[in-house]
Design an enzyme around this catalytic site. Structure first.
Site, PDB file in Angstrom:
ATOM      1  N   PHE A 178       4.771 -74.405 -81.006  1.00 45.27           N
ATOM      2  CA  PHE A 178       6.092 -75.009 -81.146  1.00 45.27           C
ATOM      3  C   PHE A 178       7.129 -73.930 -81.445  1.00 45.27           C
ATOM      4  O   PHE A 178       6.881 -73.033 -82.248  1.00 45.27           O
ATOM      5  CB  PHE A 178       6.117 -75.996 -82.325  1.00 45.27           C
ATOM      6  N   ASP A 179       8.290 -74.053 -80.814  1.00 47.49           N
ATOM      7  CA  ASP A 179       9.461 -73.314 -81.261  1.00 47.49           C
ATOM      8  C   ASP A 179       9.983 -74.038 -82.511  1.00 47.49           C
ATOM      9  O   ASP A 179       9.603 -75.188 -82.770  1.00 47.49           O
ATOM     10  CB  ASP A 179      10.505 -73.325 -80.134  1.00 47.49           C
ATOM     11  N   GLY A 180      10.852 -73.368 -83.275  1.00 49.18           N
ATOM     12  CA  GLY A 180      11.365 -73.968 -84.510  1.00 49.18           C
ATOM     13  C   GLY A 180      12.598 -74.819 -84.287  1.00 49.18           C
ATOM     14  O   GLY A 180      12.524 -76.029 -84.075  1.00 49.18           O
ATOM     15  N   PHE A 291       6.112 -75.475 -76.431  1.00 53.42           N
ATOM     16  CA  PHE A 291       7.351 -76.251 -76.424  1.00 53.42           C
ATOM     17  C   PHE A 291       8.515 -75.384 -76.910  1.00 53.42           C
ATOM     18  O   PHE A 291       8.434 -74.793 -77.990  1.00 53.42           O
ATOM     19  CB  PHE A 291       7.233 -77.457 -77.368  1.00 53.42           C
ATOM     20  N   ASP A 293      13.170 -74.995 -76.628  1.00 51.44           N
ATOM     21  CA  ASP A 293      14.428 -75.549 -76.100  1.00 51.44           C
ATOM     22  C   ASP A 293      15.210 -74.510 -75.296  1.00 51.44           C
ATOM     23  O   ASP A 293      16.231 -74.832 -74.706  1.00 51.44           O
ATOM     24  CB  ASP A 293      15.297 -76.094 -77.243  1.00 51.44           C
TER      25      ASP A 293
END
Length: 312
Positions: A178-180, A291, A293
């Site tokens: 995961f990105d933060g 993942f 954004d």
């Protein structure tokens, strides 16, 4: 009025209890490589596409970007049931498709060919198939269609856009990165960064250090994953989770770590990249799905053959 949905239950697999399971919905173009077929659909129309799919219904489709992720999820289910045969907290996979049931036969046959543990196939002729996600209790939706993903996020379902790419199938256990900001966490600090630059964002983070960050669009999915991971000791777990964020550890790492602690979300490894490219570390981790954004990060992941999903 919504078009009816045709649901085909897969009798080859043991059905899960959707109220207890972690339900993941994938579209056919996320799990299989249907690029040629999709091109035919766009150029020649639905009837020609249906004819082609029926003529090739016994020819298995090649794996798509989310294929290895679904296989790894299946491996986790096997491990959970070995531990406790009556466990209900399992992954439950359903395929959501804009195909008609007639052209969907090839999809079902392909899943059977690869031995994929898919509980249901939902064929929806309506333009917006995401209206059915909540009724199936879906916790994560993966699609190759941007409109679908945006609609799902607006309906409050964790969702990400999968890009078709050549993927090296990594081995087990299931590895999720995961990105933060704007993925696990809200985009509050991102917005400060856009308005006031790095210095403003660093000052904001220091002032807010003791205040947990807001929830990002994938928090609910990550929390359920964390709950499943807790069933195993760290050494034996068939699930590994990672945080790979552009934040710097020195100035902006503490709040991220404190937020995870506050949520009770244990992450196996965290990498604070301080804006450096994520590709090299992802190539090392070899996740089943990543993942983020940021489209530049997705591109960097694709360049090293890592299956990526964009959270718009």
């Amino acid at each position: 009025m919504a078009e009816p949905e045709t649901t085909v239950t897969n009798t080859n697999v043991k059905q899960k209890d959707p109220s207890k399971a972690l339900v993941i919905a994938v579209t056919t173009r996320a799990i299989f490589n249907l690029e040629e077929e999709h091109k035919l659909y766009l150029e020649k129309g639905k009837e020609e596409y249906t004819r082609y799919q029926q003529a090739n219904q016994d020819k298995p489709l090649p794996p798509g970007t989310a294929f290895a992720f679904i296989q790894a999820v299946q491996y986790v289910n096997e491990k959970i049931l070995q531990n406790n045969p009556s466990e209900k907290d399992l992954f439950d996979i359903l395929v959501l498709s804009n195909n008609s049931p007639e052209s969907g036969v090839r999809i079902i046959n392909s899943a059977k060919h690869y031995g994929l543990e898919i509980s249901k196939f939902c064929f929806v002729s309506d333009e917006d198939s995401t209206q059915y996600l909540k009724s199936h209790g879906v916790k994560l939706f993966l699609s190759a269609d941007r409109t679908d993903v945006c609609n799902a996020l607006q309906r409050g379902v964790s969702a990400a856009l999968v890009f078709q790419q050549e993927v090296q199938a990594p081995s087990t256990p299931l590895r999720v990165v995961f990105d933060g900001d704007a993925v696990l966490f809200s985009d509050e600090t991102d917005q400060i960064f856009q308005e006031q630059g790095l210095e403003g964002a660093v000052q904001y983070e220091r002032a807010m250090e003791a205040v947990p960050m807001g929830e990002g669009p994938l928090k609910a999915f990550a929390m359920h994953l964390g709950k499943m991971r807790k069933k195993f000791g760290q050494e034996k777990s068939p699930i590994r989770t990672y945080l790979v964020t552009a934040r710097s550890g020195r100035d902006m790492g503490i709040r991220a770590i404190k937020t995870l602690r506050e949520w009770g979300l244990a992450i196996d490894e965290a990498f604070f990249m301080d804006g450096a490219p994520k590709g090299p570390i992802l190539a090392q981790i070899q996740p089943h799905i990543f993942f983020d954004d940021g489209l530049h990060n997705i591109q960097g992941a694709q360049n090293v053959g890592v299956p990526s999903a964009w959270v718009p």
